[in-house]
Design a protein around this motif. Structure first.
Motif, mmCIF file in Angstrom:
data_model
loop_
_atom_site.group_PDB
_atom_site.id
_atom_site.type_symbol
_atom_site.label_atom_id
_atom_site.label_comp_id
_atom_site.label_asym_id
_atom_site.label_seq_id
_atom_site.Cartn_x
_atom_site.Cartn_y
_atom_site.Cartn_z
ATOM 1 N N LYS A 12 1.000 -1.264 -0.011
ATOM 2 C CA LYS A 12 -0.072 -0.005 -0.063
ATOM 3 C C LYS A 12 0.928 1.226 -0.052
ATOM 4 O O LYS A 12 1.908 1.153 0.524
ATOM 5 C CB LYS A 12 -1.006 -0.046 1.233
ATOM 6 N N ASP A 13 0.309 2.307 -0.842
ATOM 7 C CA ASP A 13 1.071 3.558 -0.558
ATOM 8 C C ASP A 13 0.625 4.393 0.621
ATOM 9 O O ASP A 13 -0.378 4.585 0.755
ATOM 10 C CB ASP A 13 0.506 4.442 -1.821
ATOM 11 N N PRO A 14 1.688 4.826 1.543
ATOM 12 C CA PRO A 14 1.155 5.235 2.668
ATOM 13 C C PRO A 14 0.551 6.601 2.458
ATOM 14 O O PRO A 14 -0.344 7.009 3.318
ATOM 15 C CB PRO A 14 2.673 5.584 3.413
ATOM 16 N N LYS A 15 0.656 7.411 1.369
ATOM 17 C CA LYS A 15 0.050 8.476 0.982
ATOM 18 C C LYS A 15 -1.515 8.365 0.828
ATOM 19 O O LYS A 15 -2.407 9.188 1.089
ATOM 20 C CB LYS A 15 0.571 9.278 -0.221
ATOM 21 N N GLU A 16 -1.767 6.941 0.451
ATOM 22 C CA GLU A 16 -3.167 6.745 0.322
ATOM 23 C C GLU A 16 -3.935 6.659 1.564
ATOM 24 O O GLU A 16 -4.977 7.155 2.094
ATOM 25 C CB GLU A 16 -3.239 5.375 -0.405
ATOM 26 N N TYR A 17 -3.222 5.964 2.696
ATOM 27 C CA TYR A 17 -3.795 5.935 4.149
ATOM 28 C C TYR A 17 -3.921 7.230 4.590
ATOM 29 O O TYR A 17 -4.690 7.600 5.329
ATOM 30 C CB TYR A 17 -2.727 5.056 5.000
ATOM 31 N N GLN A 18 -2.816 8.050 4.562
ATOM 32 C CA GLN A 18 -2.900 9.429 5.115
ATOM 33 C C GLN A 18 -4.311 10.384 4.391
ATOM 34 O O GLN A 18 -4.725 11.032 4.996
ATOM 35 C CB GLN A 18 -1.747 10.301 4.516
ATOM 36 N N GLN A 19 -4.516 10.103 3.232
ATOM 37 C CA GLN A 19 -5.606 10.679 2.756
ATOM 38 C C GLN A 19 -7.049 10.073 2.977
ATOM 39 O O GLN A 19 -7.897 10.862 3.429
ATOM 40 C CB GLN A 19 -5.439 10.483 1.056
ATOM 41 N N ILE A 97 1.702 -3.339 8.317
ATOM 42 C CA ILE A 97 2.155 -4.636 7.492
ATOM 43 C C ILE A 97 1.657 -4.515 5.912
ATOM 44 O O ILE A 97 2.425 -5.025 5.028
ATOM 45 C CB ILE A 97 1.652 -5.963 8.081
ATOM 46 N N ASN A 98 0.629 -3.901 5.688
ATOM 47 C CA ASN A 98 0.213 -3.653 4.294
ATOM 48 C C ASN A 98 1.216 -2.868 3.517
ATOM 49 O O ASN A 98 1.511 -2.754 2.491
ATOM 50 C CB ASN A 98 -1.096 -2.873 4.298
ATOM 51 N N VAL A 99 1.851 -1.884 4.372
ATOM 52 C CA VAL A 99 2.873 -0.856 3.908
ATOM 53 C C VAL A 99 4.253 -1.496 3.793
ATOM 54 O O VAL A 99 4.751 -1.587 2.560
ATOM 55 C CB VAL A 99 3.068 0.502 4.582
ATOM 56 N N VAL A 100 4.561 -2.318 4.483
ATOM 57 C CA VAL A 100 5.893 -2.745 4.439
ATOM 58 C C VAL A 100 5.988 -4.233 3.824
ATOM 59 O O VAL A 100 7.122 -4.431 3.315
ATOM 60 C CB VAL A 100 6.604 -2.803 5.759
ATOM 61 N N PHE A 101 4.782 -5.407 4.006
ATOM 62 C CA PHE A 101 5.046 -6.318 3.429
ATOM 63 C C PHE A 101 4.047 -6.534 2.171
ATOM 64 O O PHE A 101 4.533 -7.497 1.272
ATOM 65 C CB PHE A 101 4.908 -7.517 4.431
ATOM 66 N N GLY A 102 2.844 -6.221 2.318
ATOM 67 C CA GLY A 102 2.168 -6.165 1.226
ATOM 68 C C GLY A 102 0.592 -6.577 1.811
ATOM 69 O O GLY A 102 0.389 -6.911 2.898
ATOM 70 N N GLU A 103 -0.155 -6.798 0.882
ATOM 71 C CA GLU A 103 -1.962 -6.674 1.298
ATOM 72 C C GLU A 103 -2.119 -7.954 1.856
ATOM 73 O O GLU A 103 -2.919 -7.916 2.837
ATOM 74 C CB GLU A 103 -2.663 -6.484 0.050
ATOM 75 N N GLY A 104 -1.635 -8.983 1.380
ATOM 76 C CA GLY A 104 -1.728 -10.404 1.854
ATOM 77 C C GLY A 104 -1.241 -10.429 3.244
ATOM 78 O O GLY A 104 -2.139 -11.180 4.206
ATOM 79 N N PHE A 105 -0.373 -10.259 3.365
ATOM 80 C CA PHE A 105 0.174 -10.275 5.055
ATOM 81 C C PHE A 105 -0.350 -9.250 5.776
ATOM 82 O O PHE A 105 -0.372 -9.651 6.881
ATOM 83 C CB PHE A 105 1.770 -9.995 4.778
ATOM 84 N N GLY A 106 -0.641 -8.044 5.392
ATOM 85 C CA GLY A 106 -1.420 -7.217 6.123
ATOM 86 C C GLY A 106 -2.916 -7.930 6.591
ATOM 87 O O GLY A 106 -3.171 -7.736 7.692
ATOM 88 N N TRP A 107 -3.508 -8.548 5.763
ATOM 89 C CA TRP A 107 -4.680 -9.350 6.001
ATOM 90 C C TRP A 107 -4.503 -10.085 6.888
ATOM 91 O O TRP A 107 -5.269 -10.256 7.943
ATOM 92 C CB TRP A 107 -5.189 -9.815 4.832
#
Length: 475
Positions: A12-19, A97-107
Motif C-alpha cells: 500500500k502507498d502510505p499517502k493513500e492511508y494519509q488521505q 504490514i500492508n505498507v511494508v510487506f503487502g496486502e496479503g500479509f497485512g490481511w
C-alpha cells in the motif's frame, strides 16, 4: 498461484492511508494515550492472575513470570513505537504490514487482531459482569440465573449485564473519542489509586516466610502443566502475557493522535512501564501476605487477601474500583477494535460501509458491528472459554510487527518519514523480540492454538474468495 502471491505482496502507498484517514479528528494527546494504555493493560488480569499463576505454576516467583512477560512485551513495544511514529494510520499492525510487506500479509496480521478484539471485548464484558454481580449480591441484588450467566454456564441463558456494558461503551464512543478519553482518564486515576491502596495496606501484612522457597522445586501438575522451577515460571509467562497486550489498543488509534511522532512512542512505552510496576507490586505483596497455596482456584485473590488480613472495608472498596477498572479496559478495546474494522472497510478487504465515517467523522458503522459480535460472544460464551483465546492472535501480529522493522528501516527518510522514535540495537533487537513472542505463543494452551488455526484457515478463504477480488475492482 502467481496472481495470489502478486496480490499478497502488493504494498500500500502510505499517502493513500494519509488521505483516507485525514477526516479522522486528531484530538488525542500523550495523557489520553497513557490513560487508554494503562486502562486497557491494567484490567481484569491484575486482580486475578497474580494469585492464580502463583498457585498453578510459579509460586512466589510469579513476579519473575510477570517481569519476563514484560520484557517480551517491552521489546515488541519498541517495534510498535517506531512503526506508529513512522506510520500513524488507523488499524495499527494491519495497516503497517500492508505498507511494508503487502496486502496479503497485512490481511493475516489484521485478521489475527480482529479475533483478539472481538474476543477481548467479550472477555472483559463477561468478567466485569461476574465481578459486579459478586459485589452486588451481598446487598440483596441478584438476577435470575437465566439472565446472569452465559448459555450453559451455572444455569444461565444469556448474560444481560455483559450486553448492557457493551452497549453503554458503544454509545459513549459513538459520541466522539475526546469525550471517551475524558471518562477514561478519570476512571484510570481511580483504578491506579485502588491498586496503590492494596499495595500499601497489603504490605503491612507481609510475612517473609511466605517467600520461601522463592522458586519451588519443579513438579508436573495433574493437568500436565508445570509447577515450580524455570518450567513453572515459563508456564506462568504464557498465562500472564495477555495482561500486557493492551498497548496495541494505543497504536490502533494513531490516526487520531496529536503529533503522533512524539505522542505514540510516549503513550505506548509509558503505559507499559506503569503497568509493569503495578503488576510487580501486586504480585510481590499478594504472595507475601499469604502462602501461594491459599490462592488455588481463587478468582478474586486481591479481595480475599485483604479480607483475611482484617481489612474488609478496604477489600470492598478495591473490588468496587476493580469493576470500574474493567470498564476502562472495555473502552480501550472497543475503541481500538472499531478502528481496525474501519481500516479493513477503508481498504475494501471487508465491505466498504465499514470504512465510512458518519457526520461527526467517526467510524460508527465499524463500532456497531464490533459491538454486535462482542455482545453475542460475551452474552453466550462463558468467561473461562473466552480467556483461553485472547493472546494467540495478538502474538501473531506482534511477530509480524517485529519482523516489519527490517522492511521499515531502509525506507525511513526516503518514501517514509523519519520516525520520532527508533527501536534501539537494530538489527539485533527486532529478532530477539520476534523470538520472545514466538516462545510465548508456543507456551499457550493447545486449544487456543487449535482455535486460532481454524480462524486463520477461515480468514485465508475470506481473503481468496472476497478480499483480493474486491481490491482488484478498486484498483
Amino acid at each position: 498461484m502467481g496472481k495470489l502471491w502478486s496480490k499478497m505482496t502488493q504494498k500500500k502507498d502510505p499517502k493513500e492511508y494519509q488521505q483516507k484517514d485525514a477526516h479522522l479528528l486528531q484530538v488525542l494527546g500523550v495523557r489520553d494515550f497513557l490513560a487508554l494504555g494503562v486502562g486497557t493493560i491494567v484490567s481484569t488480569s491484575i486482580f486475578t492472575l497474580p494469585g492464580i499463576v502463583a498457585a498453578q505454576h510459579a509460586g512466589p516467583a510469579v513476579v519473575l513470570s510477570f517481569l519476563a512477560a514484560a520484557i517480551v512485551a517491552g521489546l515488541v513495544a519498541f517495534a510498535y513505537a517506531e512503526m506508529s511514529s513512522a506510520l500513524p494510520f488507523a488499524g495499527s499492525a494491519y495497516s503497517w504490514i500492508n505498507v511494508v510487506f503487502g496486502e496479503g500479509f497485512g490481511w493475516i496480521a489484521g485478521w489475527a487482531l480482529i479475533a483478539e478484539y472481538f474476543i477481548a471485548v467479550a472477555f472483559v464484558a463477561s468478567g466485569l459482569s461476574a465481578n459486579l454481580q459478586g459485589l452486588l449480591e451481598p446487598l440483596g441484588f441478584k438476577l435470575p440465573a437465566q439472565l446472569s450467566a452465559a448459555f450453559g454456564s451455572n444455569g444461565g441463558m444469556i448474560d444481560v449485564i455483559a450486553i448492557l456494558v457493551i452497549v453503554i461503551v458503544a454509545f459513549l464512543l459513538s459520541r466522539g473519542t475526546s469525550n471517551a478519553a475524558q471518562v477514561e482518564n478519570l476512571l484510570v486515576i481511580l483504578k491506579v489509586a485502588a491498586i496503590l491502596v492494596f499495595i500499601v495496606v497489603g504490605a503491612t501484612a507481609i510475612k517473609f516466610s511466605n517467600y520461601q522457597p522463592f522458586i519451588p522445586p519443579h513438579k508436573v501438575n495433574p493437568d500436565g502443566t508445570s509447577f515450580g522451577g524455570w518450567q513453572g515460571i515459563y508456564a506462568g509467562i504464557s498465562s500472564i502475557f495477555l495482561s500486557y497486550i493492551g498497548f496495541d489498543s494505543i497504536a490502533a488509534n494513531a490516526a487520531e493522535a496529536k503529533d503522533p511522532a512524539k505522542t505514540m512512542p510516549r503513550g505506548i512505552l509509558g503505559s507499559l512501564l506503569i503497568a509493569v510496576a503495578l503488576f510487580s507490586g501486586v504480585s510481590l505483596v499478594l504472595v507475601g501476605m499469604f502462602h501461594y497455596t491459599n490462592y488455588t482456584g481463587n478468582a478474586e485473590p486481591v479481595g480475599w487477601a485483604l479480607r483475611h488480613a482484617g481489612h474488609p472495608i478496604v477489600a470492598t472498596v478495591v473490588q468496587a474500583i476493580a469493576v470500574i477498572g474493567m470498564f476502562t479496559a472495555l473502552i480501550g478495546m472497543t475503541l481500538a477494535g472499531s478502528r481496525l474494522l474501519y481500516s479493513f472497510g477503508r481498504d475494501k478487504l471487508l465491505p466498504s460501509w465499514l470504512g465510512e465515517l458518519d457526520q461527526r467523522n467517526l467510524p460508527n458503522h465499524a463500532l456497531i458491528l464490533l459491538s454486535i459480535v462482542a455482545i453475542f460472544l460475551g452474552a453466550v460464551f462463558p468467561f473461562s472459554f473466552l480467556s483461553q483465546l485472547v493472546s494467540a492472535g495478538t502474538l501473531i501480529a506482534f511477530m509480524f510487527v517485529t519482523l516489519g522493522i527490517y522492511k521499515l528501516r531502509p525506507r525511513e527518510g526516503k518514501d517514509l518519514p523519519v520516525p520520532g522514535f527508533k527501536m534501539p540495537l537494530y538489527p539485533v533487537l527486532p529478532a530477539v523480540a520476534f523470538i520472545g513472542a514466538l516462545l510465548v505463543f508456543l507456551g499457550l494452551d493447545h486449544m487456543a492454538k487449535l482455535v486460532t488455526g481454524i480462524w486463520f484457515i477461515f480468514g485465508v478463504l475470506v481473503y481468496i474468495f472476497y478480499g483480493m477480488h474486491a481490491t482488484d475492482q478498486e484498483d
